[in-house]
Design a protein around this motif. Structure first.
Motif, PDB file in Angstrom:
ATOM      1  N   HIS A 155      11.771   7.587 -13.055  1.00  0.00           N
ATOM      2  CA  HIS A 155      10.693   7.266 -13.994  1.00  0.00           C
ATOM      3  C   HIS A 155       9.334   7.353 -13.295  1.00  0.00           C
ATOM      4  N   PRO A 156       8.888   8.534 -12.916  1.00  0.00           N
ATOM      5  CA  PRO A 156       7.565   8.633 -12.292  1.00  0.00           C
ATOM      6  C   PRO A 156       6.470   8.399 -13.329  1.00  0.00           C
ATOM      7  N   ARG A 157       5.626   7.425 -13.081  1.00  0.00           N
ATOM      8  CA  ARG A 157       4.524   7.110 -13.998  1.00  0.00           C
ATOM      9  C   ARG A 157       3.244   7.025 -13.184  1.00  0.00           C
ATOM     10  N   PRO A 158       2.577   8.159 -12.976  1.00  0.00           N
ATOM     11  CA  PRO A 158       1.391   8.166 -12.114  1.00  0.00           C
ATOM     12  C   PRO A 158       0.120   7.816 -12.874  1.00  0.00           C
ATOM     13  N   PHE A 159      -0.862   7.391 -12.120  1.00  0.00           N
ATOM     14  CA  PHE A 159      -2.226   7.297 -12.628  1.00  0.00           C
ATOM     15  C   PHE A 159      -3.157   7.665 -11.472  1.00  0.00           C
ATOM     16  N   HIS A 160      -4.334   8.121 -11.808  1.00  0.00           N
ATOM     17  CA  HIS A 160      -5.261   8.629 -10.806  1.00  0.00           C
ATOM     18  C   HIS A 160      -6.368   7.603 -10.558  1.00  0.00           C
ATOM     19  N   PHE A 161      -6.624   7.415  -9.294  1.00  0.00           N
ATOM     20  CA  PHE A 161      -7.687   6.494  -8.873  1.00  0.00           C
ATOM     21  C   PHE A 161      -8.528   7.227  -7.836  1.00  0.00           C
ATOM     22  N   PHE A 162      -9.692   7.680  -8.259  1.00  0.00           N
ATOM     23  CA  PHE A 162     -10.561   8.510  -7.421  1.00  0.00           C
ATOM     24  C   PHE A 162      -9.793   9.751  -6.951  1.00  0.00           C
TER      25      PHE A 162
ATOM     26  N   PHE B  49       0.822  -1.210   0.000  1.00  0.00           N
ATOM     27  CA  PHE B  49       0.000   0.000   0.000  1.00  0.00           C
ATOM     28  C   PHE B  49       0.858   1.263   0.000  1.00  0.00           C
ATOM     29  N   PHE B  50       1.767   1.381   0.940  1.00  0.00           N
ATOM     30  CA  PHE B  50       2.533   2.619   1.059  1.00  0.00           C
ATOM     31  C   PHE B  50       3.522   2.795  -0.093  1.00  0.00           C
ATOM     32  N   GLN B  51       4.063   1.695  -0.608  1.00  0.00           N
ATOM     33  CA  GLN B  51       5.000   1.816  -1.720  1.00  0.00           C
ATOM     34  C   GLN B  51       4.287   2.295  -2.985  1.00  0.00           C
ATOM     35  N   SER B  52       2.981   2.052  -3.088  1.00  0.00           N
ATOM     36  CA  SER B  52       2.234   2.464  -4.273  1.00  0.00           C
ATOM     37  C   SER B  52       2.202   3.977  -4.455  1.00  0.00           C
ATOM     38  N   PHE B  53       2.399   4.730  -3.384  1.00  0.00           N
ATOM     39  CA  PHE B  53       2.314   6.187  -3.443  1.00  0.00           C
ATOM     40  C   PHE B  53       3.687   6.856  -3.493  1.00  0.00           C
ATOM     41  N   PHE B  54       4.751   6.043  -3.667  1.00  0.00           N
ATOM     42  CA  PHE B  54       6.101   6.588  -3.761  1.00  0.00           C
ATOM     43  C   PHE B  54       6.725   6.136  -5.076  1.00  0.00           C
TER      44      PHE B  54
ATOM     45  N   ASN C 287       9.870  -0.236 -15.360  1.00  0.00           N
ATOM     46  CA  ASN C 287       9.703   1.015 -16.098  1.00  0.00           C
ATOM     47  C   ASN C 287       8.675   0.915 -17.218  1.00  0.00           C
ATOM     48  N   THR C 288       8.141  -0.292 -17.438  1.00  0.00           N
ATOM     49  CA  THR C 288       7.178  -0.474 -18.532  1.00  0.00           C
ATOM     50  C   THR C 288       5.870  -1.106 -18.092  1.00  0.00           C
ATOM     51  N   TRP C 289       5.813  -1.658 -16.894  1.00  0.00           N
ATOM     52  CA  TRP C 289       4.630  -2.382 -16.440  1.00  0.00           C
ATOM     53  C   TRP C 289       3.455  -1.427 -16.237  1.00  0.00           C
ATOM     54  N   THR C 290       2.322  -1.763 -16.803  1.00  0.00           N
ATOM     55  CA  THR C 290       1.112  -0.965 -16.645  1.00  0.00           C
ATOM     56  C   THR C 290      -0.093  -1.884 -16.530  1.00  0.00           C
ATOM     57  N   VAL C 291      -1.082  -1.413 -15.832  1.00  0.00           N
ATOM     58  CA  VAL C 291      -2.394  -2.053 -15.769  1.00  0.00           C
ATOM     59  C   VAL C 291      -3.425  -0.942 -15.850  1.00  0.00           C
TER      60      VAL C 291
ATOM     61  N   SER D 185      -6.863   9.850  -5.286  1.00  0.00           N
ATOM     62  CA  SER D 185      -5.447   9.608  -4.991  1.00  0.00           C
ATOM     63  C   SER D 185      -4.643   9.434  -6.274  1.00  0.00           C
ATOM     64  N   THR D 186      -3.334   9.646  -6.146  1.00  0.00           N
ATOM     65  CA  THR D 186      -2.389   9.445  -7.239  1.00  0.00           C
ATOM     66  C   THR D 186      -1.488   8.263  -6.889  1.00  0.00           C
ATOM     67  N   ILE D 187      -1.530   7.250  -7.717  1.00  0.00           N
ATOM     68  CA  ILE D 187      -0.747   6.031  -7.506  1.00  0.00           C
ATOM     69  C   ILE D 187       0.269   5.922  -8.634  1.00  0.00           C
ATOM     70  N   TYR D 188       1.405   5.326  -8.339  1.00  0.00           N
ATOM     71  CA  TYR D 188       2.489   5.216  -9.319  1.00  0.00           C
ATOM     72  C   TYR D 188       2.678   3.749  -9.703  1.00  0.00           C
ATOM     73  N   TYR D 189       2.761   3.532 -11.023  1.00  0.00           N
ATOM     74  CA  TYR D 189       2.925   2.173 -11.513  1.00  0.00           C
ATOM     75  C   TYR D 189       4.195   1.524 -10.966  1.00  0.00           C
ATOM     76  N   ASN D 190       5.323   2.250 -11.067  1.00  0.00           N
ATOM     77  CA  ASN D 190       6.580   1.635 -10.635  1.00  0.00           C
ATOM     78  C   ASN D 190       6.639   1.457  -9.124  1.00  0.00           C
ATOM     79  N   GLY D 191       5.970   2.337  -8.354  1.00  0.00           N
ATOM     80  CA  GLY D 191       5.907   2.148  -6.914  1.00  0.00           C
ATOM     81  C   GLY D 191       5.109   0.917  -6.542  1.00  0.00           C
ATOM     82  N   LEU D 192       3.971   0.718  -7.216  1.00  0.00           N
ATOM     83  CA  LEU D 192       3.153  -0.463  -6.979  1.00  0.00           C
ATOM     84  C   LEU D 192       3.907  -1.728  -7.382  1.00  0.00           C
TER      85      LEU D 192
END
Length: 291
Positions: free
Chosen positions: A89-96, A79-84, A258-262, A98-105
């Motif tokens: 290579h910051p790659r954020p996406f928005h969920f409601f 959970f906490f790593q998802s927000f860092f 650096n490339t993983w996305t969902v 909050s801002t979550i980062y693909y590489n952090g997750l």
């Protein structure tokens, strides 16, 4: 909370040579760590759970119970790593909201997968390797007698000390001592230290009586031997590790940080379901610990 000890048995994993099992576990750890991919770590962890289930219910319980106690830390890490983000290579996406980062997750899933992988396979080694057989097999490859004895003694003493600590705590609580947290540990230290000292003295005298300090040739009551299946597993494991090393360092296609996305919905679901899992696992872990 039940401690993990060697469980006698005659399963296929018990019959393997102790060093073969150590080699297999080291190779699994190596593959799980060089491939920076949570799918690899969780797949190898699932294989370990399947092996434990195939051995029997008591072996599976020995693996699952420690996992339950560590799950709060696992869920919190995800959970906490998802927000860092990884700064480069910051790659954020928005969920409601909050801002979550693909590489952090991705990073949180990978670290948690490594921890689960190590716990499962280390426990499988503990419950299926007889300490005496391990000591004998280490002696056969020239491992120093004294150091081998130190390793085996440590493996035997740590669970005993943990059990004694739990018994001391229960005895003090039965006499009205109402402490919790770190303060509950302090009253245990003196009786635990005295008990460990007396146990060490008895062990030292027993070893001297049996000629531990003599310069003669040491013998072992237990006999272990290498079978054909041990050779096949060891050679196959080394070959798999070599291929894994080649693909990891030459191609590197398993590391997708650096490339993983969902889709944002899946990523957000993973992040926030881990938060729910944290609170649920805390309650379950506390109930199991008290039991």
């Amino acid at each position: 909370m039940k401690l993990v000890f060697y469980i006698p048995g005659n399963t296929w994993l018990h019959r393997l040579y102790p060093l073969t099992k150590l080699t297999l576990a080291i190779i699994i750890f190596y593959i799980g760590f060089i491939f920076f991919n949570p799918m690899v770590s969780y797949t190898l962890s699932l294989v370990g759970l399947v092996f434990a289930a195939a051995l029997g219910r008591k072996y599976l319980a020995s693996v699952v119970n420690p996992l339950i106690l560590i799950m709060p830390a696992i869920f919190a890490m995800i959970f906490f790593q998802s927000f860092f983000p990884i700064v480069s290579h910051p790659r954020p996406f928005h969920f409601f909201f909050s801002t979550i980062y693909y590489n952090g997750l991705y990073y949180g899933l990978e670290l948690s997968g490594r921890i689960i992988l190590v716990i499962i396979w280390v426990i499988l080694l503990i419950v299926t390797i007889n300490p005496g057989d391990l000591f004998t097999s280490l002696r056969k490859i020239g491992f120093p007698y004294i150091f081998g004895f130190m390793v085996i003694t440590m493996l035997q003493f740590v669970p005993i000390l943990l059990m004694e600590s739990q018994m001391i705590t229960e005895a003090q609580q039965s006499r009205g001592l109402k402490l919790s947290g770190f303060r509950a540990i302090l009253p245990n230290l003196v009786p635990l230290f005295v008990g460990a000292w007396e146990r060490a003295q008895v062990l030292a005298m027993s070893l001297e009586v049996r000629g531990m300090g003599s310069s003669g040739k040491k013998t072992s009551f237990r006999k272990v031997k290498v079978n054909n299946i041990d050779i096949v597993i060891s050679i196959g494991g080394v070959a798999v590790a070599a291929v894994a090393t080649y693909y990891s360092y030459i191609h590197g296609f398993f590391n997708m940080i650096n490339t993983w996305t969902v889709t944002p919905w899946i990523g957000g679901f993973i992040a926030y379901i881990s938060l729910i899992g944290f609170f649920v696992s805390v309650v379950v872990a506390i109930s199991r610990y008290r039991a």
